[in-house]
Design a protein around this motif. Structure first.
Motif, mmCIF file in Angstrom:
data_model
loop_
_atom_site.group_PDB
_atom_site.id
_atom_site.type_symbol
_atom_site.label_atom_id
_atom_site.label_comp_id
_atom_site.label_asym_id
_atom_site.label_seq_id
_atom_site.Cartn_x
_atom_site.Cartn_y
_atom_site.Cartn_z
ATOM 1 N N ILE A 199 10.127 18.945 -16.463
ATOM 2 C CA ILE A 199 9.165 19.517 -17.402
ATOM 3 C C ILE A 199 7.754 19.066 -17.054
ATOM 4 O O ILE A 199 6.808 19.862 -17.053
ATOM 5 C CB ILE A 199 9.542 19.169 -18.857
ATOM 6 C CG1 ILE A 199 10.807 19.939 -19.250
ATOM 7 C CG2 ILE A 199 8.391 19.463 -19.822
ATOM 8 C CD1 ILE A 199 11.421 19.515 -20.570
ATOM 9 N N SER A 200 7.591 17.798 -16.714
ATOM 10 C CA SER A 200 6.267 17.271 -16.348
ATOM 11 C C SER A 200 5.690 17.996 -15.147
ATOM 12 O O SER A 200 4.505 18.336 -15.123
ATOM 13 C CB SER A 200 6.360 15.779 -16.040
ATOM 14 O OG SER A 200 6.752 15.061 -17.165
ATOM 15 N N ARG A 201 6.531 18.237 -14.155
ATOM 16 C CA ARG A 201 6.063 18.940 -12.952
ATOM 17 C C ARG A 201 5.623 20.365 -13.287
ATOM 18 O O ARG A 201 4.613 20.851 -12.770
ATOM 19 C CB ARG A 201 7.159 18.963 -11.902
ATOM 20 C CG ARG A 201 7.358 17.621 -11.242
ATOM 21 C CD ARG A 201 8.358 17.700 -10.113
ATOM 22 N NE ARG A 201 8.598 16.363 -9.589
ATOM 23 C CZ ARG A 201 9.772 15.903 -9.218
ATOM 24 N NH1 ARG A 201 10.828 16.686 -9.294
ATOM 25 N NH2 ARG A 201 9.911 14.689 -8.753
ATOM 26 N N LEU A 202 6.373 21.027 -14.148
ATOM 27 C CA LEU A 202 6.001 22.394 -14.531
ATOM 28 C C LEU A 202 4.708 22.401 -15.341
ATOM 29 O O LEU A 202 3.874 23.296 -15.170
ATOM 30 C CB LEU A 202 7.148 23.054 -15.296
ATOM 31 C CG LEU A 202 8.389 23.345 -14.439
ATOM 32 C CD1 LEU A 202 9.575 23.750 -15.320
ATOM 33 C CD2 LEU A 202 8.093 24.413 -13.407
ATOM 34 N N VAL A 203 4.519 21.410 -16.193
ATOM 35 C CA VAL A 203 3.258 21.295 -16.938
ATOM 36 C C VAL A 203 2.104 21.089 -15.962
ATOM 37 O O VAL A 203 1.050 21.726 -16.077
ATOM 38 C CB VAL A 203 3.314 20.132 -17.958
ATOM 39 C CG1 VAL A 203 1.928 19.778 -18.477
ATOM 40 C CG2 VAL A 203 4.234 20.481 -19.115
ATOM 41 N N ALA A 204 2.308 20.203 -14.990
ATOM 42 C CA ALA A 204 1.258 19.925 -14.001
ATOM 43 C C ALA A 204 0.906 21.163 -13.184
ATOM 44 O O ALA A 204 -0.223 21.298 -12.713
ATOM 45 C CB ALA A 204 1.699 18.793 -13.077
ATOM 46 N N GLN A 205 1.864 22.093 -13.046
ATOM 47 C CA GLN A 205 1.617 23.341 -12.316
ATOM 48 C C GLN A 205 0.925 24.381 -13.200
ATOM 49 O O GLN A 205 0.630 25.473 -12.744
ATOM 50 C CB GLN A 205 2.928 23.900 -11.784
ATOM 51 C CG GLN A 205 3.550 23.050 -10.708
ATOM 52 C CD GLN A 205 4.962 23.493 -10.343
ATOM 53 O OE1 GLN A 205 5.478 24.483 -10.860
ATOM 54 N NE2 GLN A 205 5.601 22.744 -9.465
ATOM 55 N N GLY A 206 0.707 24.040 -14.485
ATOM 56 C CA GLY A 206 -0.026 24.930 -15.378
ATOM 57 C C GLY A 206 0.823 25.835 -16.246
ATOM 58 O O GLY A 206 0.309 26.730 -16.905
ATOM 59 N N HIS A 207 2.130 25.619 -16.276
ATOM 60 C CA HIS A 207 3.007 26.452 -17.095
ATOM 61 C C HIS A 207 2.891 26.089 -18.575
ATOM 62 O O HIS A 207 2.712 24.929 -18.926
ATOM 63 C CB HIS A 207 4.469 26.298 -16.656
ATOM 64 C CG HIS A 207 4.735 26.781 -15.272
ATOM 65 N ND1 HIS A 207 4.934 28.105 -14.968
ATOM 66 C CD2 HIS A 207 4.811 26.113 -14.097
ATOM 67 C CE1 HIS A 207 5.134 28.238 -13.673
ATOM 68 N NE2 HIS A 207 5.064 27.038 -13.118
ATOM 69 N N SER A 208 3.028 27.080 -19.420
ATOM 70 C CA SER A 208 3.036 26.854 -20.872
ATOM 71 C C SER A 208 4.421 26.392 -21.305
ATOM 72 O O SER A 208 5.395 26.530 -20.564
ATOM 73 C CB SER A 208 2.686 28.151 -21.606
ATOM 74 O OG SER A 208 3.751 29.080 -21.484
ATOM 75 N N ASN A 209 4.502 25.859 -22.523
ATOM 76 C CA ASN A 209 5.803 25.438 -23.047
ATOM 77 C C ASN A 209 6.782 26.608 -23.094
ATOM 78 O O ASN A 209 7.960 26.461 -22.788
ATOM 79 C CB ASN A 209 5.660 24.832 -24.444
ATOM 80 C CG ASN A 209 5.039 23.461 -24.409
ATOM 81 O OD1 ASN A 209 4.632 22.966 -23.354
ATOM 82 N ND2 ASN A 209 4.939 22.837 -25.563
ATOM 83 N N LYS A 210 6.277 27.763 -23.472
ATOM 84 C CA LYS A 210 7.132 28.945 -23.558
ATOM 85 C C LYS A 210 7.663 29.332 -22.177
ATOM 86 O O LYS A 210 8.836 29.664 -22.021
ATOM 87 C CB LYS A 210 6.351 30.096 -24.182
ATOM 88 C CG LYS A 210 7.177 31.300 -24.514
ATOM 89 C CD LYS A 210 6.347 32.338 -25.252
ATOM 90 C CE LYS A 210 7.194 33.545 -25.594
ATOM 91 N NZ LYS A 210 6.449 34.548 -26.333
ATOM 92 N N GLU A 211 6.818 29.271 -21.162
ATOM 93 C CA GLU A 211 7.237 29.590 -19.799
ATOM 94 C C GLU A 211 8.266 28.574 -19.281
ATOM 95 O O GLU A 211 9.250 28.939 -18.645
ATOM 96 C CB GLU A 211 6.032 29.620 -18.859
ATOM 97 C CG GLU A 211 5.082 30.761 -19.128
ATOM 98 C CD GLU A 211 3.761 30.614 -18.405
ATOM 99 O OE1 GLU A 211 3.120 31.651 -18.165
ATOM 100 O OE2 GLU A 211 3.346 29.481 -18.077
ATOM 101 N N ILE A 212 8.015 27.302 -19.582
ATOM 102 C CA ILE A 212 8.936 26.249 -19.158
ATOM 103 C C ILE A 212 10.292 26.449 -19.833
ATOM 104 O O ILE A 212 11.341 26.346 -19.191
ATOM 105 C CB ILE A 212 8.360 24.861 -19.480
ATOM 106 C CG1 ILE A 212 7.097 24.602 -18.647
ATOM 107 C CG2 ILE A 212 9.396 23.761 -19.246
ATOM 108 C CD1 ILE A 212 6.290 23.395 -19.096
#
Length: 96
Positions: A47-60
């Motif tokens: 989840i942290s990596r996806l956040v760092a890539q700019g993804h929203s919570n909904k996208e994650i």
């Protein structure tokens, strides 16, 4: 991972059941010690990596097949463990 959640909540019987199920699939449940309490779980790391890539919570949530509230739950834990207060700080902390 269910094993991690049961361990965190102190639900020992369920934690043991999850450990047995993991071993049946060939996986091993990580041993949690005082030294590793601040370590990110595999789910938190992903989840942290996806956040760092700019993804929203909904996208994650959609990518990982979990609910947005589960993403929020893990992010709160990540923020606490890493001592960050924003997604920007998290991204900066994870960059090489």
């Amino acid at each position: 991972m269910a094993h991690d959640l049961f361990s965190e909540f102190g639900m020992e019987a369920f934690e043991e059941r999850a450990r047995v199920e993991l071993e049946a699939t060939g996986e091993r449940a990580p041993k949690r010690t005082v030294e590793t309490l601040g370590d990110l779980t595999p789910q938190e790391t992903q989840i942290s990596r996806l956040v760092a890539q700019g993804h929203s919570n909904k996208e994650i949530a959609a990518e990982l097949f979990i609910s947005p509230s589960t993403v929020e739950y893990h992010l709160r834990k990540v923020f606490r463990k890493l001592g960050v207060k924003s997604r920007t700080q998290l991204a900066a902390r994870l960059s090489p």
